[in-house]
Design an enzyme around this catalytic site. Structure first.
Site, PDB file in Angstrom:
ATOM      1  N   LYS A 214      -8.335  -5.630 -10.241  1.00 44.57           N
ATOM      2  CA  LYS A 214      -8.418  -4.226 -10.635  1.00 44.57           C
ATOM      3  C   LYS A 214      -9.725  -3.677 -10.080  1.00 44.57           C
ATOM      4  O   LYS A 214     -10.810  -4.157 -10.404  1.00 44.57           O
ATOM      5  CB  LYS A 214      -8.404  -4.108 -12.158  1.00 44.57           C
ATOM      6  CG  LYS A 214      -8.519  -2.662 -12.627  1.00 44.57           C
ATOM      7  CD  LYS A 214      -8.384  -2.534 -14.118  1.00 44.57           C
ATOM      8  CE  LYS A 214      -8.463  -1.076 -14.540  1.00 44.57           C
ATOM      9  NZ  LYS A 214      -8.368  -0.922 -15.994  1.00 44.57           N
ATOM     10  N   LYS A 267      -4.332  -3.412  -8.597  1.00 55.22           N
ATOM     11  CA  LYS A 267      -4.430  -2.020  -9.040  1.00 55.22           C
ATOM     12  C   LYS A 267      -5.661  -1.367  -8.451  1.00 55.22           C
ATOM     13  O   LYS A 267      -6.729  -1.954  -8.535  1.00 55.22           O
ATOM     14  CB  LYS A 267      -4.517  -2.016 -10.571  1.00 55.22           C
ATOM     15  CG  LYS A 267      -4.723  -0.661 -11.187  1.00 55.22           C
ATOM     16  CD  LYS A 267      -4.878  -0.799 -12.679  1.00 55.22           C
ATOM     17  CE  LYS A 267      -5.079   0.576 -13.269  1.00 55.22           C
ATOM     18  NZ  LYS A 267      -5.347   0.526 -14.679  1.00 55.22           N
ATOM     19  N   SER A 293      -2.455   6.681 -11.499  1.00 51.28           N
ATOM     20  CA  SER A 293      -2.383   8.127 -11.756  1.00 51.28           C
ATOM     21  C   SER A 293      -2.810   8.973 -10.551  1.00 51.28           C
ATOM     22  O   SER A 293      -2.161   9.961 -10.230  1.00 51.28           O
ATOM     23  CB  SER A 293      -3.241   8.469 -12.974  1.00 51.28           C
ATOM     24  OG  SER A 293      -4.582   8.043 -12.791  1.00 51.28           O
ATOM     25  N   TYR A 332       4.364   6.038 -12.403  1.00 48.43           N
ATOM     26  CA  TYR A 332       4.715   7.264 -13.130  1.00 48.43           C
ATOM     27  C   TYR A 332       5.940   7.927 -12.511  1.00 48.43           C
ATOM     28  O   TYR A 332       6.478   8.873 -13.056  1.00 48.43           O
ATOM     29  CB  TYR A 332       3.514   8.223 -13.141  1.00 48.43           C
ATOM     30  CG  TYR A 332       2.304   7.573 -13.773  1.00 48.43           C
ATOM     31  CD1 TYR A 332       2.211   7.446 -15.150  1.00 48.43           C
ATOM     32  CD2 TYR A 332       1.291   7.009 -12.994  1.00 48.43           C
ATOM     33  CE1 TYR A 332       1.138   6.799 -15.745  1.00 48.43           C
ATOM     34  CE2 TYR A 332       0.218   6.360 -13.568  1.00 48.43           C
ATOM     35  CZ  TYR A 332       0.151   6.251 -14.945  1.00 48.43           C
ATOM     36  OH  TYR A 332      -0.903   5.587 -15.517  1.00 48.43           O
TER      37      TYR A 332
HETATM   38  C1  PBG Z   1      -8.420   0.906 -18.466  1.00 50.14           C
HETATM   39  C2  PBG Z   1      -7.215   1.383 -17.712  1.00 50.14           C
HETATM   40  C3  PBG Z   1      -7.245   2.285 -16.625  1.00 50.14           C
HETATM   41  C4  PBG Z   1      -5.940   2.473 -16.219  1.00 50.14           C
HETATM   42  C5  PBG Z   1      -5.126   1.699 -17.045  1.00 50.14           C
HETATM   43  N1  PBG Z   1      -5.935   1.025 -17.964  1.00 50.14           N
HETATM   44  C6  PBG Z   1      -8.303   3.000 -15.938  1.00 50.14           C
HETATM   45  C7  PBG Z   1      -9.715   2.736 -16.131  1.00 50.14           C
HETATM   46  O1  PBG Z   1     -10.199   1.663 -15.768  1.00 50.14           O
HETATM   47  O2  PBG Z   1     -10.369   3.626 -16.666  1.00 50.14           O
HETATM   48  C8  PBG Z   1      -5.580   3.390 -15.079  1.00 50.14           C
HETATM   49  C9  PBG Z   1      -4.173   3.710 -14.849  1.00 50.14           C
HETATM   50  C10 PBG Z   1      -3.974   4.861 -13.947  1.00 50.14           C
HETATM   51  O3  PBG Z   1      -4.909   5.447 -13.358  1.00 50.14           O
HETATM   52  O4  PBG Z   1      -2.802   5.219 -13.793  1.00 50.14           O
HETATM   53  N2  PBG Z   1      -8.241  -0.110 -19.356  1.00 50.14           N
END
Ligand code: PBG
Length: 345
Positions: A214, A267, A293, A332
């Site tokens: 991530k 991710k 997102s 999404y």
């Molecule tokens: C944090 C989390 C994030 C997303 C899912 N869980 C973002 C972050 O690290 O602030 C992002 C998902 C997305 O952007 O669609 N636990």
């Protein structure tokens, strides 16, 4: 046929030997039927996971400005949304929760409150829909007054102390009926620790989908708006990965694999297709990719401006993630894609 390509300049005009063109790849593209026949990758709804946003209250569905078509739902309305999705053929959901500030604290206490919004919603959804698969989020940020995924002390994110909180959260979600626990926090050792605590509590059958690679990405912006979960200070670079690194993803993957992860996630997805491919070719467990997102927002924004064909850009994005090696995709777009398939029937 006259093999001589007269319009080419003499210097690059093929000789007789190499210009016979026995190999003409276009033959396999000549009709829609043949193109379909030789299509290497296909997107099935079975491989899609739909992230959904839950909030407190009743009878509300609030649009998320930066994610056209995506809403925060109160549980009563979320049920209708899920019923619609099930009808369309989507059966796996990844709920995220949006909490009021007064429920947030330093220790994310609300995250393992069995009567709290998230945990009780999981229990309720699993009772209401027998056929549903729920992938639940394990991280402190939606519940933390600091907006970080881990416990904060004097501006530092504590690793091992965070694990205990994550484990309480995971066990509460498992008790409520979660099928797959998805730690999105990027603390070291969390997969092993969660596995141990789940097993110790009798949840050997609950799977773990690790957010393995991530990255500290700008593409999470709209999600943080949706949950109001942006860090209150600093950034997430001491735990999320540097976008410049790919080999480091192999280290994270080796650890998650050893620690017992059932799935490994990359991710975001689109800016990290190489990382998806790298994990796919090195590890023999299912690879997930999170089409986040910001990736969704880009396609939607350009399509609303009339700058590209949103539907085709959606399908092409999802297919590219699949082609890179993702077995499952969190997106999404799931509902819209399901709708598109249905309309084509
Ligand atoms: C944090 C989390 C994030 C997303 C899912 N869980 C973002 C972050 O690290 O602030 C992002 C998902 C997305 O952007 O669609 N636990």
């Amino acid at each position: 046929m006259n093999w001589q390509l007269k319009f080419l300049t003499p210097s690059i005009r093929p000789t007789l030997e190499d210009s016979m063109l026995t190999r003409r790849p276009r033959r396999n593209r000549k009709t829609a039927i043949i193109r379909n026949l030789v299509q290497e990758n296909r997107l099935a709804l079975d491989n899609l996971i739909y992230p959904i946003f839950l909030m407190e209250g009743t009878n509300k569905k609030v649009p998320i400005k930066s994610m056209p078509g995506i809403y925060r739902f109160t549980l009563d309305v979320l049920i209708e949304e899920i019923a619609e999705c099930l009808d369309l053929g989507i059966s796996t959901f990844a709920p995220f929760v949006c909490l009021e500030d007064n429920l947030k604290d330093k220790y994310a206490t609300e995250s393992y409150n069995e009567n709290g919004l998230y945990v009780s919603a999981i229990r309720y959804l699993k009772e209401k829909f027998s056929e549903i698969c729920l992938i639940t989020d394990v991280a402190m940020d939606p519940y933390s007054s600091d907006g970080h995924d881990g416990l904060v002390d004097e501006g530092k994110i504590l690793n091992d102390e965070t694990l205990e909180i994550l484990a309480k959260m995971a066990v509460a979600q498992a008790e409520a009926g979660a099928d797959i626990i998805a730690p999105s926090d990027m603390m070291d050792g969390r997969v092993g620790y969660l596995r141990q605590e789940l097993d110790a509590n009798g949840f050997q059958e609950v799977s773990i989908m690790a957010y393995t690679a991530k990255y500290a990405s700008a593409f999470y912006g709209p999600f943080r708006d949706a949950l109001d979960s942006a860090p209150r200070f600093g950034d997430k670079k001491t735990y999320q990965m540097n976008p410049a690194n790919a080999r480091e993803a192999l280290l994270e993957a080796a650890l998650d694999y050893q620690e017992g992860a059932d799935f490994m996630m990359v991710k975001p997805a689109l800016a990290y297709l190489d990382v998806i491919q790298l994990l796919k070719s090195n590890f023999h467990i299912p690879i997930a990719a999170y089409n986040v997102s910001g990736e969704y927002a880009m396609v939607k924004a350009a399509s609303q401006l009339g700058w590209l064909d949103g539907e085709r850009a959606m399908v092409e994005s999802l297919l590219s993630i699949k082609r890179a090696g993702a077995d499952v995709i969190l997106t999404y777009f799931a509902k819209e894609y399901a709708q598109l398939l249905k309309d084509k029937e």
